[in-house]
Design a protein around this motif. Structure first.
Motif, PDB file in Angstrom:
ATOM      1  N   PRO B 118     -17.120 -31.129 -20.146  1.00 46.71           N
ATOM      2  CA  PRO B 118     -18.028 -31.061 -18.983  1.00 46.71           C
ATOM      3  C   PRO B 118     -19.499 -31.258 -19.361  1.00 46.71           C
ATOM      4  O   PRO B 118     -20.225 -31.989 -18.692  1.00 46.71           O
ATOM      5  N   SER B 119     -19.904 -30.617 -20.473  1.00 48.47           N
ATOM      6  CA  SER B 119     -21.323 -30.757 -20.838  1.00 48.47           C
ATOM      7  C   SER B 119     -21.618 -32.164 -21.352  1.00 48.47           C
ATOM      8  O   SER B 119     -22.714 -32.690 -21.163  1.00 48.47           O
ATOM      9  N   ILE B 121     -20.128 -34.912 -20.193  1.00 44.26           N
ATOM     10  CA  ILE B 121     -20.228 -35.749 -18.985  1.00 44.26           C
ATOM     11  C   ILE B 121     -21.592 -35.525 -18.312  1.00 44.26           C
ATOM     12  O   ILE B 121     -22.291 -36.487 -17.956  1.00 44.26           O
ATOM     13  N   GLY B 122     -21.978 -34.258 -18.174  1.00 46.15           N
ATOM     14  CA  GLY B 122     -23.267 -33.939 -17.550  1.00 46.15           C
ATOM     15  C   GLY B 122     -24.426 -34.565 -18.305  1.00 46.15           C
ATOM     16  O   GLY B 122     -25.309 -35.202 -17.711  1.00 46.15           O
ATOM     17  N   THR B 123     -24.402 -34.411 -19.642  1.00 47.26           N
ATOM     18  CA  THR B 123     -25.489 -34.975 -20.461  1.00 47.26           C
ATOM     19  C   THR B 123     -25.486 -36.492 -20.361  1.00 47.26           C
ATOM     20  O   THR B 123     -26.562 -37.117 -20.274  1.00 47.26           O
ATOM     21  N   LEU B 125     -24.537 -38.342 -17.859  1.00 47.78           N
ATOM     22  CA  LEU B 125     -25.106 -38.731 -16.558  1.00 47.78           C
ATOM     23  C   LEU B 125     -26.631 -38.658 -16.592  1.00 47.78           C
ATOM     24  O   LEU B 125     -27.325 -39.559 -16.116  1.00 47.78           O
ATOM     25  N   ILE B 126     -27.113 -37.561 -17.174  1.00 42.93           N
ATOM     26  CA  ILE B 126     -28.573 -37.380 -17.276  1.00 42.93           C
ATOM     27  C   ILE B 126     -29.178 -38.506 -18.120  1.00 42.93           C
ATOM     28  O   ILE B 126     -30.199 -39.099 -17.762  1.00 42.93           O
ATOM     29  N   ASN B 337     -33.551 -36.456 -12.301  1.00 41.75           N
ATOM     30  CA  ASN B 337     -32.516 -35.505 -12.726  1.00 41.75           C
ATOM     31  C   ASN B 337     -32.694 -34.155 -12.040  1.00 41.75           C
ATOM     32  O   ASN B 337     -31.724 -33.516 -11.645  1.00 41.75           O
ATOM     33  N   ILE B 341     -30.078 -32.103  -9.719  1.00 44.16           N
ATOM     34  CA  ILE B 341     -29.714 -30.698  -9.960  1.00 44.16           C
ATOM     35  C   ILE B 341     -29.996 -29.862  -8.719  1.00 44.16           C
ATOM     36  O   ILE B 341     -29.187 -29.032  -8.299  1.00 44.16           O
ATOM     37  N   LEU B 344     -27.394 -30.499  -6.159  1.00 46.47           N
ATOM     38  CA  LEU B 344     -26.145 -29.823  -6.540  1.00 46.47           C
ATOM     39  C   LEU B 344     -26.220 -28.328  -6.245  1.00 46.47           C
ATOM     40  O   LEU B 344     -25.263 -27.739  -5.739  1.00 46.47           O
TER      41      LEU B 344
END
Lengths: 221, 363
Positions: B118-119, B121-123, B125-126, B337, B341, B344
């Motif tokens: 998950p982290s 994927i998140g990173t 995307l950022i 970003n 956030i 979200l």
């Protein structure tokens, strides 16, 4: 090449840093440990030499030019050499004595005693000054120059009153309101700042790894 | 005689733990096996003793103890690739209850930590957004960046120092070079040094870390050279003080009071010394611009300094001052970003509220 080599090293070590986060295998983790614990320590040891060189140059220039308060520079230089001699030849503590006799009567001049007898109390003295600086800073904050300062003043005032038993007895809701300030608006603001900081760190890291930010190289292209 | 032995054996036995299982701990560097069991139903159990047997061995070795409420134990001394099986003994005073052995399990190191997907994927995307804004900046897209008062004041503060004929003090924080806040501070130092070089204002940069000192020295030297003033660079203006936190604070306070700098920059990572430095600077009458990502030190700087770069502004500063397009692209990326956030968080809050309202309705 003078510019490219550091950039290549940064790119490779930056990517390696990312790999250590996602690969738990000992090959990667042990290499990372060698980088952090051994290689960085060696670089650190060399940099201490540069640091000492800087101190000496700085103070010798002051002494040579007889700049204002140059007498203090002598104290610094003498203290540096005395501690270095004791550290190198006088042993660490009475259980690990060195080459020089550093026991004078009941007092030991080992490097550990210099640290606990001088550095620690002097550091504590500086730390103690914080209490007085807090008082003067509080006075500055409590002048309520603008909206932010006024908010700071009001919330600090409520928090302080909430912690005092007497006001607790007068206004029963005050402690829970003070706790709400800490738990809700304060935490929300801290988390908001935290998001910004994390993104800022990511952006800066990316700029450094990609070579966009070169300030650490000494600027220039 | 035989009957009395059987009775004694029954009395000396506790109901054993059940379902003992062993498996390799995932996402680690190996050498670790997790042993799980179902607790003994007997309430008098004091603790569980975990036993291990390597394949081919005849002896069972005690490898550790777990409390009466435990149902899991990590064997951190397992050799990678060696099959082991485990037994768990429930113990109470003189009584014991021994479980059936588990199946064999082997510890093994992993090449990928699936827990971090998950982290990652998140990173990712950022990072994609950052790369997009870099691309936009490279194409010359106009980027709107909100005004940051503390950074707008840099030129004015340095001009003040020049007019007063007094030096500028730059404290690059007390952390080491591996702290991103220190790197951000050195980037700002480069821009500040360019301006002091142009204005001919003396710059003082005391350092706590020897590696930061060497980098800061190069940064200032190169900045002077880049604006065509290499001769104005004073090698003694960037120096190492001490690595002791409060000794450093005392020395910088001394510089503030003796040299009377007209402008103080306190930018980077700070701890308890932040207020000692900022208050002394305020007493000396200097214009102070501070910046840190240490949230606990921000109130002190906000109180005692004229301008404070809060958190992310510290990282945006070098781009803001230099106005270099690619660096500005990074700030824009940060803004996009943050927007995502924020969306979200809002979406999550609304969803949570909706679920909460529905549950309340049902109840």
């Amino acid at each position: 090449m003078k510019r490219k080599l550091p950039l290549i090293i940064v790119l490779v070590t930056g990517i390696f840093g990312v790999l250590t986060y996602i690969i738990p295998h000992p090959i990667i983790q042990d290499t990372d440990a060698v980088f952090r614990n051994d290689i960085l320590r060696v670089i650190g040891a060399f940099s201490i030499v540069l640091g000492i060189g800087s101190i000496l140059r700085h103070h010798f220039i002051k002494i040579k030019r007889k700049a204002e308060h140059w007498g203090y520079s002598w104290i610094t230089v003498v203290a540096l050499f005395v501690s270095a001699i004791i550290g190198l030849f006088g042993g660490i503590d009475p259980t690990r004595p060195g080459l020089l006799p550093t026991q004078v009567g009941g007092f030991s001049f080992h490097i550990q005693s210099l640290f606990t007898g001088l550095i620690v109390p002097l550091g504590s003295t500086m730390f103690a000054l914080l209490a007085f600086f807090m008082a003067s800073a509080a006075y500055r904050a409590f002048r309520a120059r603008n909206l932010e300062a006024t908010l700071l003043l009001v919330s600090a005032f409520i928090l302080m009153l909430g912690a005092v038993p007497l006001t607790r007895m007068i206004v029963r809701e005050l402690p829970s309101f003070a706790e709400w300030i800490l738990a809700v608006p304060n935490t929300a603001a801290k988390r908001g700042i935290g998001f910004g900081i994390s993104l800022g760190i990511l952006a800066t890291s990316l700029k450094i790894i990609l070579g966009i930010e070169r300030g650490w190289l000494g600027g220039g292209e | 005689m035989a009957l009395s032995c059987i009775v004694a054996l029954l009395l000396c036995t506790l109901p054993p733990p059940g379902g003992v299982a062993a498996r390799d701990v995932p996402n680690d560097a190996g050498g670790k096996i997790a042993v799980t069991w179902t607790r003994s139903p007997d309430g008098s159990v004091i603790n569980y003793r975990v036993l291990r047997q390597a394949e081919g061995a005849t002896e069972w070795d005690t490898i550790g103890m777990a409390g009466r409420l435990a149902s899991r134990y990590f064997d951190e001394g397992a050799g990678n690739g060696t099959p082991y099986r485990y037994k768990v003994l429930a113990e109470a005073d003189t009584l014991q209850g021994e479980s059936e052995p588990s199946g064999y399990a082997k510890a093994a190191p992993q090449w990928f930590n699936t827990g971090r997907i998950p982290s990652i994927i998140g990173t990712a995307l950022i990072l994609v957004i950052f790369l997009y804004t870099f691309q936009q900046a490279r194409r010359g897209a106009k980027m709107f960046i909100r005004r940051i008062a503390g950074l707008d004041a840099v030129e004015e503060a340095l001009g003040r120092a020049t007019e007063m004929g007094r030096p500028t003090l730059y404290v690059p924080g007390l952390s080491t070079i591996d702290d991103v806040a220190t790197i951000a501070s050195l980037n700002i130092l480069g821009e500040v040094a360019k301006k002091t070089a142009k204005f001919g204002t003396p710059l003082i940069v005391p350092n706590r870390d020897p590696i930061v000192y060497t980098v800061a020295r190069e940064v200032v030297k190169e900045s002077y050279a880049s604006v065509g003033r290499p001769d104005a660079f004073n090698p003694d203006s960037v120096f190492f003080l001490t690595d002791q936190q409060f000794a450093y604070a005392a020395a910088v306070d001394g510089i503030m009071l003796r040299e009377k700098p007209a402008t103080n920059f306190l930018i980077g990572m700070f701890w308890a010394e932040s207020l000692i430095l900022a208050e002394t600077g305020a007493i000396s009458g200097a214009v102070q611009i501070a910046g840190t990502d240490a949230v606990s030190q921000l109130p002190f700087f906000i109180t005692a300094c004229d301008y404070t770069l809060i958190g992310e502004e510290l990282y945006a500063a070098s781009a803001y001052i230099s106005r270099e397009p690619l660096r500005l692209g990074a700030i824009k990326g940060q803004d996009y970003n943050k927007l995502i956030i924020l969306a979200l968080i809002l979406g999550g809050t609304l969803l949570a509220l909706a679920v909460d309202i529905r549950i309340t309705d049902i109840l």
